[in-house]
Design a protein around this motif. Structure first.
Motif, short mmCIF file in Angstrom:
data_model
loop_
_atom_site.label_atom_id
_atom_site.label_comp_id
_atom_site.label_asym_id
_atom_site.label_seq_id
_atom_site.Cartn_x
_atom_site.Cartn_y
_atom_site.Cartn_z
N ARG A 249 33.47 29.74 41.28
CA ARG A 249 34.29 30.86 41.77
C ARG A 249 35.78 30.57 41.62
O ARG A 249 36.57 31.45 41.31
CB ARG A 249 33.95 31.14 43.24
CG ARG A 249 32.60 31.79 43.47
CD ARG A 249 32.51 32.40 44.86
NE ARG A 249 32.74 31.38 45.89
CZ ARG A 249 31.79 30.63 46.43
NH1 ARG A 249 30.53 30.76 46.02
NH2 ARG A 249 32.07 29.74 47.36
N THR A 250 36.16 29.32 41.81
CA THR A 250 37.57 28.94 41.72
C THR A 250 38.07 28.99 40.29
O THR A 250 39.16 29.49 40.01
CB THR A 250 37.78 27.53 42.31
OG1 THR A 250 37.38 27.53 43.67
CG2 THR A 250 39.25 27.12 42.20
N VAL B 292 32.27 34.40 36.18
CA VAL B 292 32.15 35.34 37.29
C VAL B 292 33.42 36.18 37.36
O VAL B 292 34.44 35.84 36.75
CB VAL B 292 31.93 34.62 38.62
CG1 VAL B 292 30.61 33.89 38.65
CG2 VAL B 292 33.07 33.64 38.91
N GLY B 293 33.34 37.27 38.09
CA GLY B 293 34.51 38.11 38.31
C GLY B 293 35.01 38.72 37.01
O GLY B 293 34.26 39.06 36.10
N GLY C 181 36.40 30.42 37.66
CA GLY C 181 36.03 31.65 36.99
C GLY C 181 35.03 31.46 35.87
O GLY C 181 34.39 32.41 35.41
N VAL D 213 28.61 37.88 37.71
CA VAL D 213 28.12 36.68 37.03
C VAL D 213 27.48 37.06 35.70
O VAL D 213 26.75 38.05 35.59
CB VAL D 213 27.11 35.91 37.92
CG1 VAL D 213 25.84 36.71 38.17
CG2 VAL D 213 26.79 34.55 37.31
N LEU E 82 26.49 36.18 42.87
CA LEU E 82 27.94 36.23 42.66
C LEU E 82 28.34 37.50 41.93
O LEU E 82 27.64 37.96 41.02
CB LEU E 82 28.39 35.00 41.88
CG LEU E 82 28.18 33.64 42.54
CD1 LEU E 82 28.63 32.53 41.61
CD2 LEU E 82 28.93 33.56 43.87
#
Length: 397
Positions: A112-113, A394-395, A115, A368, A365
């Motif tokens: 998550r940090t 992700v994102g 990406g 994802v 997530l």
């Protein structure tokens, strides 16, 4: 899931011979590819472990205790009985679930940090941490993943004394043994001697094992609990990323249903394809036309991928992912992917739970997706595969 007329397998094995349950191989040994015959071999009391470098282990002095993987007979059964308590369903749920969840969350926080990430790195970190907790390797110096990758490289060479290449691999192998001992195993042994623990190393110390014997057991469990689990999680993720219907089913299911999906993927894609045994007495195996008797002292190679696709055991469409197949597969819906009989993998329940905890969180997530398909390489001695290059994001990255 997928087109019923096609194979859903991601791993293309070139040595498959479905439809021939038992036959003589070109080298004179026996090849077993039928499910019933394979179980008979793996459960047989007149067979012993073969392959996996056992010839080297047999050269050790008699006073040196062999790792449990290389034992057979009453001594092996007693060792398995004593260590079974570390892998009961209750212990897995009560002692390991929270650990697995914490470690999975830590690795997914990295994703998550940043990406984006290389999935085999994340899953290897999870597998190392979980197995280290069970084994007792919680006092390692930094760099355990790097040391394990050096000890279990993507491409192996053969150690020897008759060529420069053989000498290179001999020195490299012994150097890697020493690094893991000094940085991982010795600190753990010292910590266990200072205070009481409840894990595999504590058991081995109570049994009076030497430091070298504990090192051998730790590396055996590392190969089983870290290396193969990484590949299992990665191949399951690959299937889920590329099969929308299967992913929808996985996401919507509660834990038992998700485990069914993962075990069915593993049935189709066993991480280790070849299991070897040597007979100690004549062994009769079932075939399509009756039976075949293998003489004493002969080598048998079980081809797990073919056995797991035997329609006599798994039913229709054996090359498709169909969770919830008929319960004719014995101890696990994953078929023989964890082995069977006396040498069945004791950590099977841990591996499946580990995969589900990580993957259920991964696929929850936002955004994802898979950004790079893996490349496949094989370890020919065990028919094992390795997946590298599988990247995820992700994102909005």
């Amino acid at each position: 899931m997928g087109n019923a007329r096609e194979s859903a397998r991601k791993i293309d094995r070139t040595d498959t011979h479905p439809g021939c349950p038992v036959r003589r191989g070109a080298d004179g040994g026996w090849e077993v590819r039928g499910y019933a015959a394979a179980r008979a071999v793996l459960r047989g009391t007149d067979t012993v472990q073969a392959g996996l470098g056992i010839e080297t282990v047999e050269k050790l002095p008699p006073r040196v205790r062999r790792p449990v993987l290389y034992q057979d007979g009453p001594g092996h059964r007693e060792q398995r009985r004593q260590t079974a308590r570390y892998f009961t369903p209750r212990r897995v749920d009560e002692h390991y679930r929270a650990v697995i969840e914490r470690i999975a969350d830590e690795q997914l926080a990295v994703l998550r940090t940043t990406g984006a990430a290389h999935l085999p790195d994340l899953t290897f970190n999870v597998a190392i941490e979980v197995a280290s907790h069970i084994i007792g390797l919680r006092y390692s110096r930094p760099g355990i993943r790097r040391r394990l990758e050096a000890f279990f490289p993507e491409h192996f060479g053969t150690p020897g004394l008759t060529s420069p290449r053989g000498l290179y691999w001999l020195v490299r192998q012994n150097t890697n043994w020493l690094r893991i001992y000094l940085a991982d195993v010795r600190p753990a042994i010292r910590a266990h001697r200072r205070r009481e623990h409840d894990d595999l190393i504590a058991h081995l110390l109570a049994e009076g094992c030497s430091n070298a014997e504990i090192l051998g057991e730790c590396l055996t469990f590392a190969a089983a609990g870290m290396i193969t689990t990484r590949e299992f999680i990665c191949v399951a993720a690959w299937h889920l990323f590329t099969d929308a219907e299967l992913l929808e089913r996985y996401r919507a299911a509660k834990e038992p249903g998700r485990l069914e999906v993962l075990e069915e993927i593993l049935r189709l894609e066993p991480v280790v394809d070849r299991l070897c045994r040597r007979t100690t007495a004549p062994l009769t195996l079932p075939t399509a036309s009756g039976t075949e008797t293998v003489g004493a002292g002969e080598l048998i190679e079980v081809f797990v991928a073919d056995a797991n696709a035997d329609p006599e055991a798994v039913g229709e469409l054996p090359y498709q992912v169909r969770p919830g197949r008929a319960p004719g597969l014995g101890p696990s819906a994953a078929g023989l992917s964890f082995g069977d009989g006396a040498h069945r993998c004791p950590g099977a329940g841990v591996a499946v739970l580990e995969a589900d905890v990580f993957l259920s969180r991964l696929f929850a997530l936002d955004g994802v997706r898979m950004t790079g398909e893996p490349r496949i390489s094989f370890k020919e001695d065990i028919g094992g595969y390795e997946l590298r290059g599988l990247t995820v994001a992700v994102g909005g990255v």
